[in-house]
Design an enzyme around this catalytic site. Sequence first.
Site, PDB file in Angstrom:
ATOM      1  N   CYS A 206       0.835  -1.199   0.000  1.00  0.00           N
ATOM      2  CA  CYS A 206       0.000   0.000   0.000  1.00  0.00           C
ATOM      3  C   CYS A 206       0.874   1.256   0.000  1.00  0.00           C
ATOM      4  O   CYS A 206       2.016   1.234   0.459  1.00  0.00           O
ATOM      5  CB  CYS A 206      -0.966  -0.002   1.177  1.00  0.00           C
ATOM      6  SG  CYS A 206      -0.212  -0.285   2.788  1.00  0.00           S
TER       7      CYS A 206
ATOM      8  N   SER B  13       3.280  -2.352   3.998  1.00  0.00           N
ATOM      9  CA  SER B  13       3.257  -0.904   3.788  1.00  0.00           C
ATOM     10  C   SER B  13       4.456  -0.461   2.970  1.00  0.00           C
ATOM     11  O   SER B  13       5.517  -1.101   2.993  1.00  0.00           O
ATOM     12  CB  SER B  13       3.294  -0.176   5.139  1.00  0.00           C
ATOM     13  OG  SER B  13       4.596  -0.238   5.701  1.00  0.00           O
ATOM     14  N   ASP B  14       4.296   0.635   2.244  1.00  0.00           N
ATOM     15  CA  ASP B  14       5.475   1.305   1.727  1.00  0.00           C
ATOM     16  C   ASP B  14       6.281   1.764   2.940  1.00  0.00           C
ATOM     17  O   ASP B  14       5.743   1.951   4.041  1.00  0.00           O
ATOM     18  CB  ASP B  14       5.086   2.499   0.844  1.00  0.00           C
ATOM     19  CG  ASP B  14       6.183   2.853  -0.158  1.00  0.00           C
ATOM     20  OD1 ASP B  14       7.342   2.452   0.067  1.00  0.00           O
ATOM     21  OD2 ASP B  14       5.887   3.537  -1.145  1.00  0.00           O
ATOM     22  N   CYS B  15       7.574   1.919   2.763  1.00  0.00           N
ATOM     23  CA  CYS B  15       8.440   2.123   3.922  1.00  0.00           C
ATOM     24  C   CYS B  15       8.158   3.438   4.634  1.00  0.00           C
ATOM     25  O   CYS B  15       8.151   4.500   4.009  1.00  0.00           O
ATOM     26  CB  CYS B  15       9.890   2.027   3.494  1.00  0.00           C
ATOM     27  SG  CYS B  15      10.322   0.355   2.976  1.00  0.00           S
TER      28      CYS B  15
END
Length: 805
Positions: free
Chosen positions: A288, A321-323
């Site tokens: 995401c 998640s994106d970082c």
Amino acid sequence: MAKSFTRLFFSLSILAIAFLAVSTARYTPRPNSRFLSQAFDVPGNYTYVCDASRFAALGLDMKDFVYCDSSLPYDVRVKDLVDRITLEEKARNVIDVASGVPRIGLPPYKWWSEALHGVANVGSATFFDEVVPGATSFPNVILSAASFNQSLWKTLGQVVSTEARAMYNLGHAGLTFWSPNINVARDPRWGRILETPGEDPLTVGVYGVNYVRGLQDIEGTENTTDLNSRPLKIASSCKHFAAYDLDQWFNVDRRHFDAKVSEQDMTETFLRPFEMCVKEGDTSSVMCSFNNINGIPPCADPRFLKGVIREQWNLHGYIVSDCWAIDTIVQDQKFLDVTSEEGVALSMKAGLDLECGHYYNDSLATAVREGRVSEHDVDKSLSYLYVVLMRVGFFDGIPSLASLGKKDICNDEHIELAREAARQGIVLLKNDNETLPLKPVKKLALVGPHANATVAMIGNYAGIPCHYVSPLDAFSELGDVTYEVGCADVKCHNDTHVYKAAEAAKNADATIILVGTDLSIEAEERDREDLLLPGYQTEMVNQVTDLSTGPVILVVMCGGPIDISFAKNNPKIAAILWAGFPGEQGGNAIADIVFGKYNPGGRSPITWYENGYVGMLPMTSMALRPIESLGYPGRTYKFFNGSTVYPFGYGLSYTNFSYSLTAPTRSVHISLTRLQQCRSMAYSSDSFQPECPAVLVDDLSCDESFEFEVAVKNVGRMDGSEVVMVYSSPPSGIVGTHIKQVIGFERVFVKVGNTEKVKFSMNVCKSLGLVDSSGYILLPSGSHTIMAGDNSTSVSFPFQVNYHN
């Protein structure tokens, strides 16, 4: 276990001991940190967890741990594993650098590896050194996409995963790779277009399906009945979900941007590639994105994570998640003014299984104890994660992949594939008077900031390539070359070097000018403000061209489109090639095409807009359709009908092709029951409106299809490949729909004088369905137009959809 298994080095470091001793220790993210091995807890060369000798070295008996009993189903084993872990330990294992649980034999694991167009050195798990000095760097995705060759896309995935698995066996990579990027290129200014397959949702989805299949599939196991037990060569992740295509445009950045997206655009454009990636590609993960969608962060939105990805599409894997996305939610967006504990609870309950970051580590256990999220939710996430690790062989190994090693990285076959992929993607944009292929010349001038390109050719999310072949290297092998830089770099701040470049062209029999962008112009967190060549590059091209005495060939390296109208309209510039970012073999590929060793057949996967386009609408306007009240034009070939430099799908060849159509299906009759209702559609006032305008696709069986065959004849003088693009246009008079849309494509090689037949079978609902303003997918009745081909080479026929009771 088989003694032939190679074993990774596991050595418990003092740092790891200290980390595990303090349950509240804070994980500090290190986006490019490098570690000596994938897991290190005991001396020895182990490549999988459930090795009895490894447990013995830990002072444990593997028989005591049901999760290592390979005779049991994965879900049973995973339940045993999760049941043994404490809450604090669980929190430390739902982040990208998972600590493991040494007391039960579970080693650490680093989830973050990248394989966008080759194994990259981005992330915590992958690194290069004297053991593995490099990996094959293929063209950036936008150029590979231009080949429109589905088998090539899958082959690229297969080779990348072979090198990735070999690196894992050598202790230099993980098994979970967060690739591909399947965001649709909505706006030409976006800095990450080079990572994507372009602007057409179907093409992006088809690319994603094939690349994911190449990365993940192990031959003979593709059709396993229980997909949650299907073995994986490596695990992929389709990203970034969703409506993410703005990084840093003026003062708007991706961490604060709220993408206002209609249900129509969401269903029709932004979700379609992800749905295909999950349902047809069977990806093991979805990532995401940072940006909000209509005020809600995707990484905390249960409607999308649980409702759409997990339940509607039936993801067999985990959501990541994106970082630092939770950090973005809490600190940057201040969404609902949540605390850290509230933020992790929102994300976990929404369906976010793994965080790339530290908030789960820091705050999840507290959130559970405070009753903000159930420990059962954490258990479910861990179960999804560990099932994927079992499928990919982290626990048991995969015997058929155990022998992969150094010989399988950067070998001759892979390097040749890198060259072939670049050749297939390169697009011939202009070729006046059949200047190309270029006849042998005595003196060749090679000028421009990309004439000796190396690092620029591999773009972003790249590793260390096996070996660069720059344009200068390649052309120097073929004759006498005079090289002048023309501009010190792509930003070309002044004309200091232009005079020498022009003099070189004046004294040459032919001149090749290589221009474009690099990551200093378009990249992650770097969107463009215009579509022009940077700095003095245009002036350099014009001055060099003016003084040239022989033919001039312009080669453009870029991801997003550039307005090169000046070159298109300059009669002294005889030919133009677009080379994207062509990978480590880019120089050879360009030379192969210039001198006719290879006949170009690539097609542009993006629209090349005129620069004035970006002055007509802000990048922040997410609508695909024109907004007449604001004077905003439409976006992409589907909704923009203005003038362009080059349209989507454009590409020339050194030969000519003709098309003919064979026996197409021309109609379908669908019987409706009393439970199937006709739906209204908006028509223009002067248009015919059928008695039953449309039916909801979800109410139809959608078993109907139509078939046709396109005969492609090579009527030129050179063997070559042709991309047969198939479009549909909706019945006339329907308001607010697309001009046309891609419904299929095939690349076919045809020898001179020969004819190859390409057969298409199209599902009626998938090919002719429309999304209305409410987000419903409808199948309209009436006469649809089916067209195969672009430009002057095309054939079309009407296809009628009829409803009756």
